[in-house]
Design an enzyme around this catalytic site. Structure first.
Site, short mmCIF file in Angstrom:
data_model
loop_
_atom_site.label_atom_id
_atom_site.label_comp_id
_atom_site.label_asym_id
_atom_site.label_seq_id
_atom_site.Cartn_x
_atom_site.Cartn_y
_atom_site.Cartn_z
N GLU A 1 1.21 39.89 57.02
CA GLU A 1 0.95 40.73 55.83
C GLU A 1 2.25 41.06 55.10
O GLU A 1 2.30 41.03 53.87
CB GLU A 1 0.24 42.03 56.23
CG GLU A 1 -1.17 41.85 56.79
CD GLU A 1 -2.11 41.15 55.82
OE1 GLU A 1 -2.02 41.39 54.62
OE2 GLU A 1 -2.93 40.32 56.28
N ASP B 1 1.86 32.75 57.08
CA ASP B 1 1.88 32.34 58.50
C ASP B 1 3.28 31.85 58.86
O ASP B 1 3.83 32.22 59.90
CB ASP B 1 0.88 31.20 58.75
CG ASP B 1 -0.55 31.71 58.91
OD1 ASP B 1 -0.73 32.92 59.07
OD2 ASP B 1 -1.49 30.88 58.84
#
Ligand SMILES: [Zn+2]
Length: 436
Positions: A297, A378
Protein backbone atom coordinates in the site's frame (compact mmCIF):
# COMPACT_ATOMS: atom_id res chain seq x y z
CA UNK A 1 -14.46 20.98 -41.27
CA UNK A 2 -12.76 19.30 -38.27
CA UNK A 3 -13.42 15.59 -37.55
CA UNK A 4 -15.27 16.62 -34.37
CA UNK A 5 -17.69 18.93 -36.21
CA UNK A 6 -18.16 16.18 -38.83
CA UNK A 7 -19.25 13.80 -36.07
CA UNK A 8 -21.42 16.53 -34.52
CA UNK A 9 -23.25 17.23 -37.78
CA UNK A 10 -23.74 13.47 -38.39
CA UNK A 11 -25.18 12.73 -34.94
CA UNK A 12 -27.46 15.76 -35.20
CA UNK A 13 -28.90 14.83 -38.61
CA UNK A 14 -32.64 14.04 -38.66
CA UNK A 15 -32.52 10.64 -40.41
CA UNK A 16 -31.21 8.58 -37.47
CA UNK A 17 -33.51 6.18 -35.63
CA UNK A 18 -32.18 6.77 -32.10
CA UNK A 19 -34.49 4.39 -30.35
CA UNK A 20 -33.26 1.56 -32.59
CA UNK A 21 -29.61 2.63 -32.25
CA UNK A 22 -29.84 2.59 -28.45
CA UNK A 23 -31.58 -0.80 -28.39
CA UNK A 24 -28.82 -2.14 -30.68
CA UNK A 25 -26.09 -0.75 -28.39
CA UNK A 26 -27.72 -2.28 -25.29
CA UNK A 27 -28.12 -5.60 -27.10
CA UNK A 28 -24.50 -5.55 -28.30
CA UNK A 29 -23.33 -4.96 -24.74
CA UNK A 30 -25.54 -7.76 -23.43
CA UNK A 31 -24.15 -10.18 -26.07
CA UNK A 32 -20.59 -9.12 -25.24
CA UNK A 33 -21.11 -9.60 -21.48
CA UNK A 34 -22.80 -12.97 -22.06
CA UNK A 35 -19.95 -14.09 -24.34
CA UNK A 36 -17.38 -13.25 -21.65
CA UNK A 37 -19.46 -15.00 -18.97
CA UNK A 38 -19.77 -18.16 -21.07
CA UNK A 39 -16.03 -18.24 -21.81
CA UNK A 40 -15.32 -17.80 -18.10
CA UNK A 41 -17.78 -20.56 -17.25
CA UNK A 42 -15.79 -22.84 -19.61
CA UNK A 43 -12.50 -22.01 -17.84
CA UNK A 44 -14.01 -22.67 -14.41
CA UNK A 45 -15.47 -26.01 -15.49
CA UNK A 46 -11.98 -27.15 -16.50
CA UNK A 47 -11.20 -27.88 -12.83
CA UNK A 48 -7.39 -27.60 -12.98
CA UNK A 49 -5.41 -24.71 -11.44
CA UNK A 50 -2.83 -22.74 -13.48
CA UNK A 51 0.68 -24.34 -13.42
CA UNK A 52 2.22 -21.88 -10.91
CA UNK A 53 -0.51 -22.65 -8.38
CA UNK A 54 -0.03 -26.44 -8.70
CA UNK A 55 3.46 -25.86 -7.30
CA UNK A 56 1.98 -23.85 -4.39
CA UNK A 57 -0.15 -26.84 -3.32
CA UNK A 58 -3.28 -24.82 -3.91
CA UNK A 59 -5.63 -27.57 -5.15
CA UNK A 60 -7.96 -27.31 -2.11
CA UNK A 61 -8.06 -23.49 -2.30
CA UNK A 62 -8.55 -23.72 -6.06
CA UNK A 63 -11.53 -26.08 -5.66
CA UNK A 64 -13.09 -23.73 -3.10
CA UNK A 65 -12.49 -20.64 -5.25
CA UNK A 66 -13.80 -22.48 -8.31
CA UNK A 67 -17.07 -23.48 -6.59
CA UNK A 68 -17.51 -19.88 -5.34
CA UNK A 69 -16.70 -18.36 -8.76
CA UNK A 70 -19.05 -20.78 -10.54
CA UNK A 71 -21.94 -19.78 -8.28
CA UNK A 72 -21.06 -16.10 -8.70
CA UNK A 73 -20.91 -16.27 -12.48
CA UNK A 74 -24.26 -18.06 -12.72
CA UNK A 75 -25.70 -15.29 -10.54
CA UNK A 76 -24.20 -12.58 -12.77
CA UNK A 77 -25.55 -14.27 -15.94
CA UNK A 78 -29.06 -14.06 -14.45
CA UNK A 79 -28.36 -10.49 -13.27
CA UNK A 80 -27.23 -9.37 -16.75
CA UNK A 81 -30.40 -10.81 -18.33
CA UNK A 82 -32.47 -8.99 -15.71
CA UNK A 83 -30.67 -5.66 -16.34
CA UNK A 84 -30.94 -6.06 -20.11
CA UNK A 85 -34.73 -6.60 -19.88
CA UNK A 86 -34.93 -3.58 -17.58
CA UNK A 87 -33.11 -1.35 -20.10
CA UNK A 88 -35.32 -2.61 -22.96
CA UNK A 89 -38.45 -1.73 -20.98
CA UNK A 90 -36.95 1.69 -20.20
CA UNK A 91 -36.30 2.43 -23.88
CA UNK A 92 -39.37 0.80 -25.47
CA UNK A 93 -41.97 2.25 -23.12
CA UNK A 94 -40.57 5.77 -22.59
CA UNK A 95 -40.12 5.10 -18.88
CA UNK A 96 -37.96 8.24 -18.61
CA UNK A 97 -40.89 10.43 -19.62
CA UNK A 98 -43.21 8.69 -17.12
CA UNK A 99 -40.65 9.14 -14.33
CA UNK A 100 -40.15 12.81 -15.24
CA UNK A 101 -43.91 13.33 -15.02
CA UNK A 102 -43.94 11.51 -11.66
CA UNK A 103 -41.20 13.84 -10.39
CA UNK A 104 -43.22 16.87 -11.62
CA UNK A 105 -46.15 15.57 -9.58
CA UNK A 106 -43.91 15.06 -6.52
CA UNK A 107 -42.43 18.56 -6.81
CA UNK A 108 -45.90 20.14 -7.17
CA UNK A 109 -46.43 19.77 -3.39
CA UNK A 110 -43.28 21.80 -2.64
CA UNK A 111 -43.38 25.56 -1.90
CA UNK A 112 -43.01 27.81 -4.97
CA UNK A 113 -39.43 28.91 -4.22
CA UNK A 114 -38.21 25.29 -4.13
CA UNK A 115 -39.75 24.33 -7.49
CA UNK A 116 -37.78 24.28 -10.72
CA UNK A 117 -35.80 22.00 -13.04
CA UNK A 118 -33.02 21.32 -10.51
CA UNK A 119 -35.41 20.22 -7.74
CA UNK A 120 -37.41 18.10 -10.16
CA UNK A 121 -34.20 16.48 -11.47
CA UNK A 122 -33.10 15.63 -7.92
CA UNK A 123 -36.53 14.07 -7.31
CA UNK A 124 -36.26 12.11 -10.57
CA UNK A 125 -32.84 10.81 -9.50
CA UNK A 126 -34.33 9.76 -6.13
CA UNK A 127 -37.20 7.90 -7.85
CA UNK A 128 -34.72 6.21 -10.23
CA UNK A 129 -32.45 5.18 -7.37
CA UNK A 130 -35.38 3.73 -5.44
CA UNK A 131 -36.65 1.85 -8.52
CA UNK A 132 -33.13 0.55 -9.28
CA UNK A 133 -32.68 -0.64 -5.69
CA UNK A 134 -35.99 -2.48 -5.78
CA UNK A 135 -34.98 -4.14 -9.06
CA UNK A 136 -31.61 -5.35 -7.77
CA UNK A 137 -32.68 -6.11 -4.19
CA UNK A 138 -33.58 -9.79 -4.83
CA UNK A 139 -30.12 -10.35 -6.38
CA UNK A 140 -28.33 -8.61 -3.53
CA UNK A 141 -30.22 -10.70 -1.00
CA UNK A 142 -29.53 -13.91 -2.90
CA UNK A 143 -25.84 -13.00 -3.23
CA UNK A 144 -25.32 -12.17 0.46
CA UNK A 145 -27.62 -14.71 2.11
CA UNK A 146 -27.37 -17.70 -0.15
CA UNK A 147 -24.13 -17.42 -2.09
CA UNK A 148 -21.87 -15.81 0.54
CA UNK A 149 -23.46 -17.91 3.28
CA UNK A 150 -22.95 -21.13 1.32
CA UNK A 151 -19.23 -20.32 0.96
CA UNK A 152 -18.82 -19.19 4.60
CA UNK A 153 -18.20 -15.50 3.89
CA UNK A 154 -21.36 -13.98 5.35
CA UNK A 155 -21.37 -12.93 9.01
CA UNK A 156 -24.35 -10.57 8.83
CA UNK A 157 -27.95 -11.11 9.95
CA UNK A 158 -31.06 -10.24 7.89
CA UNK A 159 -31.91 -7.25 10.09
CA UNK A 160 -28.31 -5.94 10.07
CA UNK A 161 -28.24 -6.40 6.29
CA UNK A 162 -31.49 -4.43 5.84
CA UNK A 163 -30.25 -1.62 8.09
CA UNK A 164 -26.92 -1.44 6.19
CA UNK A 165 -28.66 -1.47 2.78
CA UNK A 166 -31.07 1.30 3.84
CA UNK A 167 -28.16 3.37 5.19
CA UNK A 168 -26.20 2.80 1.97
CA UNK A 169 -29.14 3.93 -0.18
CA UNK A 170 -29.72 7.01 1.95
CA UNK A 171 -26.06 8.07 1.81
CA UNK A 172 -25.97 7.43 -1.92
CA UNK A 173 -29.11 9.52 -2.30
CA UNK A 174 -27.59 12.44 -0.37
CA UNK A 175 -24.29 12.35 -2.34
CA UNK A 176 -26.07 11.82 -5.65
CA UNK A 177 -28.52 14.70 -4.96
CA UNK A 178 -25.69 17.09 -4.01
CA UNK A 179 -23.76 16.13 -7.16
CA UNK A 180 -26.79 16.56 -9.44
CA UNK A 181 -27.97 19.84 -7.89
CA UNK A 182 -24.43 21.30 -7.96
CA UNK A 183 -23.72 20.14 -11.52
CA UNK A 184 -27.02 21.47 -12.87
CA UNK A 185 -26.43 24.84 -11.21
CA UNK A 186 -22.96 25.00 -12.79
CA UNK A 187 -24.40 24.09 -16.24
CA UNK A 188 -27.04 26.80 -15.82
CA UNK A 189 -24.48 29.48 -14.88
CA UNK A 190 -21.70 28.47 -17.27
CA UNK A 191 -23.89 28.20 -20.40
CA UNK A 192 -21.64 27.48 -23.43
CA UNK A 193 -18.56 26.90 -21.26
CA UNK A 194 -20.39 24.23 -19.25
CA UNK A 195 -17.93 21.42 -20.16
CA UNK A 196 -15.00 23.10 -18.42
CA UNK A 197 -16.83 24.36 -15.35
CA UNK A 198 -18.75 21.10 -14.89
CA UNK A 199 -15.49 19.18 -15.21
CA UNK A 200 -13.91 21.36 -12.54
CA UNK A 201 -16.91 20.97 -10.22
CA UNK A 202 -17.13 17.18 -10.63
CA UNK A 203 -13.35 16.76 -10.14
CA UNK A 204 -13.41 18.73 -6.88
CA UNK A 205 -16.54 16.86 -5.76
CA UNK A 206 -14.88 13.45 -6.31
CA UNK A 207 -11.75 14.48 -4.38
CA UNK A 208 -13.77 15.91 -1.45
CA UNK A 209 -16.07 12.84 -1.14
CA UNK A 210 -13.09 10.45 -1.51
CA UNK A 211 -11.15 12.24 1.24
CA UNK A 212 -14.08 12.48 3.64
CA UNK A 213 -15.28 8.88 3.11
CA UNK A 214 -13.31 7.24 5.96
CA UNK A 215 -14.23 10.00 8.43
CA UNK A 216 -17.91 10.53 7.63
CA UNK A 217 -19.21 7.43 5.84
CA UNK A 218 -17.16 4.43 6.98
CA UNK A 219 -18.01 5.04 10.71
CA UNK A 220 -21.72 4.72 9.83
CA UNK A 221 -21.14 1.06 8.91
CA UNK A 222 -18.13 -0.07 10.93
CA UNK A 223 -16.55 0.77 14.22
CA UNK A 224 -12.81 1.35 14.24
CA UNK A 225 -10.37 1.67 17.10
CA UNK A 226 -6.65 2.52 17.19
CA UNK A 227 -4.34 -0.48 16.88
CA UNK A 228 -2.93 -1.26 20.34
CA UNK A 229 0.77 -1.19 21.17
CA UNK A 230 2.66 -4.36 20.29
CA UNK A 231 4.67 -6.14 17.63
CA UNK A 232 2.34 -5.21 14.73
CA UNK A 233 2.20 -1.53 15.68
CA UNK A 234 6.03 -1.40 16.00
CA UNK A 235 6.47 -3.14 12.68
CA UNK A 236 4.08 -0.72 10.87
CA UNK A 237 5.65 2.34 12.55
CA UNK A 238 9.14 1.33 11.51
CA UNK A 239 7.99 0.60 7.91
CA UNK A 240 6.32 4.05 7.71
CA UNK A 241 9.41 5.72 9.20
CA UNK A 242 11.77 3.94 6.78
CA UNK A 243 9.70 5.15 3.79
CA UNK A 244 9.01 8.70 5.02
CA UNK A 245 5.28 7.86 4.99
CA UNK A 246 3.39 10.54 7.01
CA UNK A 247 1.51 8.05 9.22
CA UNK A 248 -0.92 9.69 11.67
CA UNK A 249 -2.49 6.51 13.07
CA UNK A 250 -3.40 2.87 12.42
CA UNK A 251 -7.04 1.83 12.93
CA UNK A 252 -8.61 -1.60 13.17
CA UNK A 253 -12.06 -1.82 11.54
CA UNK A 254 -14.60 -4.42 12.72
CA UNK A 255 -15.16 -5.80 9.21
CA UNK A 256 -15.82 -9.28 10.67
CA UNK A 257 -19.25 -7.96 11.75
CA UNK A 258 -20.60 -8.51 8.23
CA UNK A 259 -18.07 -10.60 6.33
CA UNK A 260 -14.96 -12.73 6.69
CA UNK A 261 -13.23 -11.13 3.67
CA UNK A 262 -9.90 -9.44 4.49
CA UNK A 263 -8.85 -5.93 3.51
CA UNK A 264 -6.55 -2.97 4.27
CA UNK A 265 -6.27 0.57 2.89
CA UNK A 266 -5.09 4.05 3.80
CA UNK A 267 -6.45 7.53 3.25
CA UNK A 268 -6.04 11.14 4.43
CA UNK A 269 -4.36 14.36 3.42
CA UNK A 270 -0.85 14.44 1.85
CA UNK A 271 0.68 15.43 5.22
CA UNK A 272 -1.31 13.02 7.42
CA UNK A 273 -2.26 9.46 6.46
CA UNK A 274 -4.54 7.02 8.27
CA UNK A 275 -4.19 3.28 7.80
CA UNK A 276 -7.29 1.08 8.17
CA UNK A 277 -6.87 -2.67 8.74
CA UNK A 278 -9.84 -5.02 8.87
CA UNK A 279 -9.85 -7.09 12.06
CA UNK A 280 -10.16 -10.18 9.85
CA UNK A 281 -6.69 -9.42 8.52
CA UNK A 282 -5.16 -8.70 11.94
CA UNK A 283 -6.54 -12.04 13.20
CA UNK A 284 -5.56 -14.24 10.25
CA UNK A 285 -2.23 -12.78 9.07
CA UNK A 286 1.23 -13.00 10.62
CA UNK A 287 2.71 -9.62 11.68
CA UNK A 288 5.21 -9.79 8.76
CA UNK A 289 2.39 -10.56 6.30
CA UNK A 290 0.25 -7.59 7.40
CA UNK A 291 3.38 -5.40 7.20
CA UNK A 292 4.07 -6.73 3.69
CA UNK A 293 0.49 -5.81 2.68
CA UNK A 294 1.10 -2.30 4.00
CA UNK A 295 4.49 -2.13 2.23
CA UNK A 296 2.47 -2.79 -0.96
CA UNK A 297 0.00 0.00 0.00
CA UNK A 298 2.87 2.40 0.81
CA UNK A 299 4.28 1.46 -2.60
CA UNK A 300 1.09 2.87 -4.18
CA UNK A 301 1.70 6.10 -2.26
CA UNK A 302 5.46 6.36 -2.98
CA UNK A 303 4.92 5.74 -6.71
CA UNK A 304 2.13 8.36 -6.92
CA UNK A 305 -0.46 5.84 -8.07
CA UNK A 306 -3.37 7.70 -6.45
CA UNK A 307 -2.39 10.89 -8.24
CA UNK A 308 -2.12 9.08 -11.59
CA UNK A 309 -5.50 7.34 -11.02
CA UNK A 310 -7.06 10.67 -10.10
CA UNK A 311 -5.71 12.35 -13.27
CA UNK A 312 -6.99 9.39 -15.31
CA UNK A 313 -10.43 9.70 -13.70
CA UNK A 314 -10.53 13.43 -14.42
CA UNK A 315 -9.56 12.86 -18.06
CA UNK A 316 -12.30 10.25 -18.26
CA UNK A 317 -14.86 12.76 -16.92
CA UNK A 318 -13.63 15.35 -19.44
CA UNK A 319 -13.93 12.86 -22.30
CA UNK A 320 -17.49 11.95 -21.28
CA UNK A 321 -18.49 15.63 -21.00
CA UNK A 322 -16.95 16.42 -24.40
CA UNK A 323 -18.90 13.52 -25.95
CA UNK A 324 -22.04 14.79 -24.19
CA UNK A 325 -21.58 18.25 -25.72
CA UNK A 326 -21.92 16.64 -29.18
CA UNK A 327 -25.41 15.41 -28.27
CA UNK A 328 -26.44 18.29 -26.03
CA UNK A 329 -28.64 20.10 -28.55
CA UNK A 330 -29.82 17.04 -30.49
CA UNK A 331 -33.65 17.27 -30.67
CA UNK A 332 -34.08 13.93 -32.51
CA UNK A 333 -32.36 11.90 -29.82
CA UNK A 334 -34.55 13.20 -27.00
CA UNK A 335 -37.80 13.27 -28.97
CA UNK A 336 -37.38 9.52 -29.59
CA UNK A 337 -37.89 9.18 -25.81
CA UNK A 338 -41.05 11.34 -25.95
CA UNK A 339 -39.47 14.65 -24.84
CA UNK A 340 -40.01 18.05 -26.49
CA UNK A 341 -38.32 20.32 -24.00
CA UNK A 342 -35.68 18.06 -22.42
CA UNK A 343 -34.19 18.87 -19.00
CA UNK A 344 -30.36 18.62 -18.77
CA UNK A 345 -30.43 15.70 -16.30
CA UNK A 346 -32.67 13.64 -18.61
CA UNK A 347 -30.45 14.54 -21.58
CA UNK A 348 -27.48 13.11 -19.72
CA UNK A 349 -29.42 9.99 -18.68
CA UNK A 350 -30.37 9.26 -22.29
CA UNK A 351 -26.85 10.09 -23.49
CA UNK A 352 -25.48 7.43 -21.10
CA UNK A 353 -27.04 4.73 -23.30
CA UNK A 354 -25.01 6.01 -26.27
CA UNK A 355 -21.92 5.99 -24.10
CA UNK A 356 -22.04 2.18 -23.72
CA UNK A 357 -19.26 1.29 -26.25
CA UNK A 358 -16.97 4.04 -24.96
CA UNK A 359 -17.54 2.91 -21.36
CA UNK A 360 -16.59 -0.66 -22.28
CA UNK A 361 -13.35 0.56 -23.89
CA UNK A 362 -12.57 2.75 -20.86
CA UNK A 363 -13.17 -0.21 -18.54
CA UNK A 364 -10.39 -2.16 -20.32
CA UNK A 365 -8.07 0.86 -20.09
CA UNK A 366 -8.77 1.41 -16.38
CA UNK A 367 -7.87 -2.21 -15.67
CA UNK A 368 -4.63 -2.00 -17.68
CA UNK A 369 -3.57 1.00 -15.59
CA UNK A 370 -4.66 -0.52 -12.28
CA UNK A 371 -2.88 -3.85 -13.00
CA UNK A 372 0.31 -2.00 -13.90
CA UNK A 373 0.12 -0.26 -10.51
CA UNK A 374 -0.49 -3.56 -8.69
CA UNK A 375 2.65 -5.12 -10.22
CA UNK A 376 4.66 -1.99 -9.33
CA UNK A 377 3.39 -1.96 -5.72
CA UNK A 378 4.20 -5.68 -5.33
CA UNK A 379 7.70 -5.01 -6.65
CA UNK A 380 8.02 -2.13 -4.19
CA UNK A 381 7.16 -4.44 -1.27
CA UNK A 382 9.64 -7.06 -2.55
CA UNK A 383 12.33 -4.38 -2.74
CA UNK A 384 11.61 -3.58 0.92
CA UNK A 385 12.73 -7.17 1.63
CA UNK A 386 9.21 -8.55 1.99
CA UNK A 387 9.50 -10.99 -0.92
CA UNK A 388 8.40 -14.08 0.96
CA UNK A 389 5.69 -12.41 3.04
CA UNK A 390 4.25 -10.49 0.08
CA UNK A 391 3.77 -13.85 -1.63
CA UNK A 392 2.31 -15.66 1.41
CA UNK A 393 0.05 -12.67 2.23
CA UNK A 394 -1.24 -12.70 -1.36
CA UNK A 395 -1.97 -16.43 -1.21
CA UNK A 396 -3.77 -16.00 2.14
CA UNK A 397 -5.72 -13.03 0.82
CA UNK A 398 -6.94 -14.96 -2.21
CA UNK A 399 -7.80 -17.95 -0.01
CA UNK A 400 -9.71 -15.80 2.51
CA UNK A 401 -11.57 -13.84 -0.15
CA UNK A 402 -12.27 -16.78 -2.45
CA UNK A 403 -10.55 -14.69 -5.15
CA UNK A 404 -10.75 -15.88 -8.76
CA UNK A 405 -7.71 -18.11 -9.36
CA UNK A 406 -8.19 -18.72 -13.07
CA UNK A 407 -9.91 -16.72 -15.79
CA UNK A 408 -10.40 -16.39 -19.53
CA UNK A 409 -8.13 -13.56 -20.73
CA UNK A 410 -10.96 -11.42 -22.12
CA UNK A 411 -13.14 -11.86 -19.02
CA UNK A 412 -10.18 -11.02 -16.83
CA UNK A 413 -9.19 -7.96 -18.89
CA UNK A 414 -12.71 -6.56 -18.54
CA UNK A 415 -13.62 -7.58 -14.99
CA UNK A 416 -10.40 -7.66 -12.98
CA UNK A 417 -8.65 -4.52 -11.79
CA UNK A 418 -5.97 -6.75 -10.18
CA UNK A 419 -3.83 -9.37 -11.94
CA UNK A 420 -4.61 -13.02 -11.10
CA UNK A 421 -2.74 -14.64 -8.20
CA UNK A 422 -0.49 -16.79 -10.39
CA UNK A 423 0.43 -13.74 -12.52
CA UNK A 424 1.39 -11.79 -9.41
CA UNK A 425 3.40 -14.66 -7.90
CA UNK A 426 5.23 -15.06 -11.20
CA UNK A 427 6.04 -11.32 -11.32
CA UNK A 428 7.25 -11.37 -7.69
CA UNK A 429 9.60 -14.25 -8.56
CA UNK A 430 11.02 -12.27 -11.50
CA UNK A 431 11.60 -9.15 -9.37
CA UNK A 432 13.34 -11.26 -6.70
CA UNK A 433 15.66 -12.77 -9.34
CA UNK A 434 16.60 -9.29 -10.54
CA UNK A 435 17.48 -8.21 -6.99
CA UNK A 436 19.75 -11.26 -6.55
ZN1 LIG B 1 -2.68 -2.61 -4.54
Amino acid sequence: MSPLSNIASWVNSPGLNWSQIIISLSTAKFIFMSYMNIRQLGVLQRGKPPKTLEAEAMQAAYDKSRAYSLDKIKCSIAFDIWLYCDSLIYIKFNVYLALWQASAYASSVLPGSAKGEITQSVLLAAIELLAHNLIILPFMYYRDFYLEEKHDFNNSTSSQWLIDKSKESLILLVIHSALIAGTLKVVELAEDLFIWYTWLFISIFIIVVGTLYPYLILPLFYKSKPLGLGKLKDSIDSLAHKNGFPLANVNVVNGSKTSSHTSAFFTGFPWSKHIFLYDTMVDKFEVEETTAVLAHEIGHWALNHMLIQSVYLQLRVLLILSAFSLFYRNPYLYSSFGFNHTPVYVKFGIFCYILTPMNCALQFMSNVLSRKHEYEADAYAVNQSYREHTATALVKNYKNNGGVLDAHWLYSAYHHSHPLLHERLQAIKQVSHKIK
